[in-house]
Design a protein around this motif. Structure first.
Motif, PDB file in Angstrom:
ATOM      1  N   GLN A   1      35.808  37.982  24.884  1.00 50.10           N
ATOM      2  CA  GLN A   1      35.212  38.038  23.544  1.00 50.10           C
ATOM      3  C   GLN A   1      33.724  37.723  23.513  1.00 50.10           C
ATOM      4  OE1 GLN A   1      37.459  36.219  20.409  1.00 50.10           O
ATOM      5  NE2 GLN A   1      39.396  36.603  21.427  1.00 50.10           N
ATOM      6  N   GLU A   2      33.116  37.666  24.677  1.00 49.44           N
ATOM      7  CA  GLU A   2      31.686  37.383  24.706  1.00 49.44           C
ATOM      8  C   GLU A   2      30.898  38.651  24.383  1.00 49.44           C
ATOM      9  OE1 GLU A   2      28.550  34.964  27.522  1.00 49.44           O
ATOM     10  OE2 GLU A   2      30.160  36.060  28.500  1.00 49.44           O
ATOM     11  N   PHE A   3      29.730  38.476  23.773  1.00 46.14           N
ATOM     12  CA  PHE A   3      28.816  39.594  23.545  1.00 46.14           C
ATOM     13  C   PHE A   3      27.692  39.475  24.563  1.00 46.14           C
ATOM     14  CE2 PHE A   3      27.540  42.640  20.034  1.00 46.14           C
ATOM     15  CZ  PHE A   3      26.538  43.257  20.784  1.00 46.14           C
ATOM     16  N   MET A   4      27.770  40.305  25.593  1.00 44.67           N
ATOM     17  CA  MET A   4      26.774  40.238  26.669  1.00 44.67           C
ATOM     18  C   MET A   4      25.808  41.406  26.523  1.00 44.67           C
ATOM     19  SD  MET A   4      25.420  39.090  29.447  1.00 44.67           S
ATOM     20  CE  MET A   4      26.418  38.052  30.535  1.00 44.67           C
ATOM     21  N   VAL A   5      24.533  41.121  26.533  1.00 42.67           N
ATOM     22  CA  VAL A   5      23.535  42.183  26.483  1.00 42.67           C
ATOM     23  C   VAL A   5      22.884  42.323  27.853  1.00 42.67           C
ATOM     24  CG1 VAL A   5      21.313  42.888  25.533  1.00 42.67           C
ATOM     25  CG2 VAL A   5      23.063  41.964  24.024  1.00 42.67           C
ATOM     26  N   LEU A   6      22.846  43.561  28.356  1.00 38.61           N
ATOM     27  CA  LEU A   6      22.077  43.840  29.571  1.00 38.61           C
ATOM     28  C   LEU A   6      20.715  44.342  29.116  1.00 38.61           C
ATOM     29  CD1 LEU A   6      24.741  45.796  31.680  1.00 38.61           C
ATOM     30  CD2 LEU A   6      24.316  43.347  31.619  1.00 38.61           C
TER      31      LEU A   6
ATOM     32  N   THR B   1      20.448  47.507  26.337  1.00 35.22           N
ATOM     33  CA  THR B   1      19.279  47.843  25.513  1.00 35.22           C
ATOM     34  C   THR B   1      17.991  47.509  26.261  1.00 35.22           C
ATOM     35  OG1 THR B   1      18.196  47.529  23.395  1.00 35.22           O
ATOM     36  CG2 THR B   1      19.246  45.606  24.339  1.00 35.22           C
ATOM     37  N   HIS B   2      16.908  48.160  25.828  1.00 35.90           N
ATOM     38  CA  HIS B   2      15.604  47.773  26.355  1.00 35.90           C
ATOM     39  C   HIS B   2      14.821  47.019  25.281  1.00 35.90           C
ATOM     40  CE1 HIS B   2      14.875  51.624  24.291  1.00 35.90           C
ATOM     41  NE2 HIS B   2      13.784  51.013  23.911  1.00 35.90           N
ATOM     42  N   ASP B   3      15.476  46.820  24.113  1.00 32.33           N
ATOM     43  CA  ASP B   3      14.820  46.209  22.970  1.00 32.33           C
ATOM     44  C   ASP B   3      15.156  44.721  22.942  1.00 32.33           C
ATOM     45  OD1 ASP B   3      14.215  45.208  20.459  1.00 32.33           O
ATOM     46  OD2 ASP B   3      14.565  47.130  19.465  1.00 32.33           O
ATOM     47  N   GLN B   4      14.160  43.887  23.219  1.00 36.13           N
ATOM     48  CA  GLN B   4      14.426  42.450  23.334  1.00 36.13           C
ATOM     49  C   GLN B   4      14.824  41.816  22.008  1.00 36.13           C
ATOM     50  OE1 GLN B   4      10.905  40.075  23.506  1.00 36.13           O
ATOM     51  NE2 GLN B   4       9.719  41.845  24.158  1.00 36.13           N
TER      52      GLN B   4
ATOM     53  N   LEU C   1      21.618  39.917  18.894  1.00 42.87           N
ATOM     54  CA  LEU C   1      23.039  40.244  19.022  1.00 42.87           C
ATOM     55  C   LEU C   1      23.788  39.364  20.020  1.00 42.87           C
ATOM     56  CD1 LEU C   1      22.888  44.147  19.117  1.00 42.87           C
ATOM     57  CD2 LEU C   1      23.869  42.759  17.293  1.00 42.87           C
ATOM     58  N   ALA C   2      23.096  38.966  21.078  1.00 44.19           N
ATOM     59  CA  ALA C   2      23.807  38.479  22.258  1.00 44.19           C
ATOM     60  C   ALA C   2      24.335  37.059  22.128  1.00 44.19           C
ATOM     61  CB  ALA C   2      22.883  38.561  23.464  1.00 44.19           C
ATOM     62  N   ASP C   3      25.509  36.833  22.752  1.00 45.40           N
ATOM     63  CA  ASP C   3      25.892  35.462  23.088  1.00 45.40           C
ATOM     64  C   ASP C   3      25.120  35.061  24.328  1.00 45.40           C
ATOM     65  OD1 ASP C   3      27.777  35.264  21.061  1.00 45.40           O
ATOM     66  OD2 ASP C   3      29.291  36.279  22.269  1.00 45.40           O
TER      67      ASP C   3
ATOM     68  N   GLN D   1      18.138  36.800  35.267  1.00 50.12           N
ATOM     69  CA  GLN D   1      18.604  35.619  34.555  1.00 50.12           C
ATOM     70  C   GLN D   1      19.713  36.031  33.601  1.00 50.12           C
ATOM     71  OE1 GLN D   1      15.565  33.578  32.311  1.00 50.12           O
ATOM     72  NE2 GLN D   1      16.802  31.728  32.061  1.00 50.12           N
ATOM     73  N   ALA D   2      20.777  35.257  33.549  1.00 52.30           N
ATOM     74  CA  ALA D   2      21.844  35.510  32.587  1.00 52.30           C
ATOM     75  C   ALA D   2      22.106  34.216  31.852  1.00 52.30           C
ATOM     76  CB  ALA D   2      23.100  36.004  33.296  1.00 52.30           C
ATOM     77  N   ASP D   3      21.690  34.184  30.581  1.00 52.13           N
ATOM     78  CA  ASP D   3      21.824  32.928  29.848  1.00 52.13           C
ATOM     79  C   ASP D   3      21.779  33.185  28.346  1.00 52.13           C
ATOM     80  OD1 ASP D   3      22.057  30.178  29.493  1.00 52.13           O
ATOM     81  OD2 ASP D   3      20.694  29.778  31.176  1.00 52.13           O
ATOM     82  N   ARG D   4      21.952  32.099  27.560  1.00 47.96           N
ATOM     83  CA  ARG D   4      21.878  32.231  26.116  1.00 47.96           C
ATOM     84  C   ARG D   4      20.474  32.680  25.714  1.00 47.96           C
ATOM     85  NH1 ARG D   4      21.894  27.634  23.943  1.00 47.96           N
ATOM     86  NH2 ARG D   4      21.877  26.392  25.834  1.00 47.96           N
ATOM     87  N   PRO D   5      20.361  33.426  24.595  1.00 51.96           N
ATOM     88  CA  PRO D   5      19.051  33.973  24.205  1.00 51.96           C
ATOM     89  C   PRO D   5      17.944  32.924  24.130  1.00 51.96           C
ATOM     90  CG  PRO D   5      20.766  34.922  22.859  1.00 51.96           C
ATOM     91  CD  PRO D   5      21.428  33.891  23.702  1.00 51.96           C
TER      92      PRO D   5
END
Lengths: 280, 345
Positions: free
Chosen positions: B29-34, B191-194, B200-202, B214-218
């Protein structure tokens, strides 16, 4: 002035068509409906009363009914394969397109060289010991062999034109539709029938109409392989015009071919109609 | 439960390596943004998870099941494509129903789900239309509805908002966030839009050159970039960087000013443009361009010959050619190793 320019540029070609196509066409229509200067349907009644008419009619229809679907399936299969290729695609297309460069008479003669009494097929069969003397394959006793040979020659000659059109059409379908179908559970076959084929309708229309028109005009291949043993509509038109010197009946035959072509083109347009807003 | 685990996944196209050994775990249920610039490998990674691309090495697990050898339809995923890929030859209804029909669901169930998702995406009045009769935003809604109708464990989104105009993008962004949170699916969003990523992201995975940097909270990614690249990519305007000279004993000189920094080694000084304020003592900045942005004013200046930006309160009257002294907020200063480009803790 700039608004009139495109029309002016198209004018010579339009005039050319009007003068050298529609005018003679009108003459043929008139020819088919007159006899000795009188308006009459006699040309048509005499044409249909002749014993060769129904043979020629049904031979032509059956040839089209067999050749076109076989070609459609082959062209779709070949196009799908070509579409998947990463390298050598254009090379293969050139090879497939070679028969397109050969006239229909030449194509007929090539297949005659295979089927005739001293032809390749007889040589091979003899060499293999299957037969001990040359066989007459294209005789009047075995009409179905002539029919089959014509089918083969036609398929060999004109599948490529359909394939080229279909390859071009497939190239216009964005890859994402296929991928979306794949993600949403469609098998390879379902992707073909539920996505590719429906999106290919405009190209299929072009390919089928072109091919059906060609099929109703089949002539030189039949003449080369069977002479007049296997009558077809176009052959009969030729016969009446030049051998029997009856231009009225020849014109009536031409009108029958025209009628068939128009009717089947309309059927294809109808069946493969793409609703507005449903285009790519 | 649909946790996604990516183990040591790489993708090579001939001599070109699009993805270098990537490891990533995305919680249920995580929202991950690449997030990354074009060509960073984010779409390749998404397509590998979808099954539209085969990894050159490594494993993909979804919900405790290894899936990298399975076709897309056996992975329990749904996808929203960048160009929507709404089938032009089908009506909106049949588009949304496409996956359900492939799964051979009974007609009543198909109708129920199409109706529900169409209502959710506010397109119930468009069900009889073809995609050629829809606007870009409406097509986008159909594409999302089609994915939601599958009630998938995982939704993959490939730059779904990039073809919409700015206003519509803002509206859809908020709507997507609500809808996806409610659907309780695991979401991977490229997305390429920061700004999109932040909002959006968790968690955000910042990608560069085929690596996850890096993979972390916004807020973490924004406040504590793990690498110089992250600082220079995220934030508009991005982080400022200045060379620093070691003075010994954890003291560093930056543009003639002394700061406390890393104990030893080499280091580069970094500060976000909004973490600066005019003060008596600070970095000497020669103002080049002044851009009023309403609530703030963006000042482009030069500090020690380096380009340097500051976002200041708009009540400051600043004009080009002026010399400002800008004081960084001490606990917002970051240090990077110029050799490895990594953050120094």
């Amino acid at each position: 002035m700039p608004r009139a320019l495109p029309y002016l540029l198209l004018l010579p070609a339009s005039l050319f068509l009007l003068v050298f196509f529609f005018y003679p066409f009108g003459l043929v229509v008139v020819e088919s409906l007159t006899r000795g200067g009188e308006w009459t349907t006699e040309n048509f009644t005499r044409m249909t009363a002749h014993w060769k008419f129904s043979q020629a009619f049904w031979n032509t229809v059956w040839l089209a009914a067999i050749v076109v679907p076989v070609q459609l399936i082959m062209a779709l299969t070949m196009a799908s394969v070509v579409q998947k290729l990463k390298t050598g695609r254009s090379g293969l297309l050139y090879i497939f397109a070679i028969p397109l460069g050969i006239s229909d008479l030449a194509a007929g003669l090539i297949w005659l060289a295979i089927f005739e009494q001293s032809g390749f097929l007889n040589s091979i069969l003899h060499g293999l010991g299957v037969i001990d003397r040359p066989q007459l394959f294209l005789g009047y006793q075995s009409l179905w062999v002539i029919f089959l040979a014509v089918c083969l020659a036609e398929i060999w000659r004109a599948t490529a034109i359909m394939m080229v059109i279909i390859v071009a059409g497939m190239g216009l379908i964005p890859k994402e539709y296929n991928e979306a179908a794949e993600v949403f559970g469609a098998s390879r076959w379902q992707r073909f029938t539920k996505v590719t084929l429906p999106l290919l309708r405009p190209s299929l229309q072009t390919a089928l109409i072109l091919r059906i028109l060609m099929a109703f005009e089949v002539f030189a291949v039949v003449v080369a392989l069977g002479g007049t043993t296997l009558p077809v509509l176009m052959g009969e038109t030729f016969q009446w015009q030049f051998q029997l010197q009856d231009r009225g009946i020849a014109a009536a035959y031409a009108m029958v071919i025209l009628g068939l072509s128009v009717a089947f083109s309309l059927v294809v347009l109808r069946l493969l109609h793409v609703p507005k807003g449903a285009r790519i | 439960m649909a946790e996604i685990v990516i183990k040591n996944v790489a993708k090579r196209f001939g001599a070109f390596t699009a993805l270098h050994s990537v490891d990533l775990t995305i919680a249920d249920q995580e929202f991950m943004v690449l997030l990354g610039a074009s060509g960073c490998g984010k779409t390749t990674l998404l397509r590998i998870i979808a099954g539209l691309e085969t990894p050159s090495q490594g494993e993909v697990w979804i919900g405790g099941r290894r899936v990298d050898h399975l076709p897309p339809r056996e992975r329990g995923i749904a996808m929203v494509f960048q160009n929507y890929a709404v089938f032009p030859h089908l009506t909106v209804f049949e588009n949304i129903a496409f996956g359900l029909r492939m799964a051979k669901l009974p007609q009543a169930e198909v109708e129920r789900r199409v109706k529900r998702t169409a209502e959710l995406m506010h397109i119930e009045q468009l069900l009889k239309r073809y995609s050629g009769e829809l606007s870009g935003g409406q097509r986008q809604r159909v594409a999302v509805a089609r994915a939601l109708a599958m009630e998938p464990d995982v939704i993959l989104m490939d730059e779904p908002l990039s073809n919409l105009d700015a206003l519509l993008r803002l509206e859809m962004r908020a709507e997507l966030k609500g809808v996806l949170a409610e659907s309780k699916t695991t979401t991977i969003y490229v997305t390429h839009d920061q700004v999109e990523a932040m909002s959006l992201a968790d968690r955000i995975s910042v990608m560069n050159g085929g690596y996850i940097v890096q993979a972390d909270r916004p807020t973490e990614v924004y406040r504590n970039p793990a690498a110089r690249f992250v600082g220079s990519f995220i934030g508009n305007p991005p982080m400022n960087f200045l060379p620093a000279q070691a003075q010994g004993a954890g003291r560093w000189q930056v543009a003639g000013l002394d700061f406390d920094g890393p104990a030893a080694g080499a280091a580069e000084f970094a500060i976000r443009p909004e973490d600066l304020h005019p003060a008596e003592a600070g970095l000497r900045a020669e103002v080049r361009v002044v851009e009023p942005l309403g609530p703030h004013v963006l000042v482009t200046a030069q500090v020690a010959g380096q380009p340097f930006r500051a976002v200041l309160e708009s009540d400051h009257q600043i004009s080009p050619g002026e010399i400002l002294t800008l004081a960084p907020i001490p606990d917002r200063i970051r240090w990077f190793d110029p050799e490895t480009q990594k953050a120094i803790a």
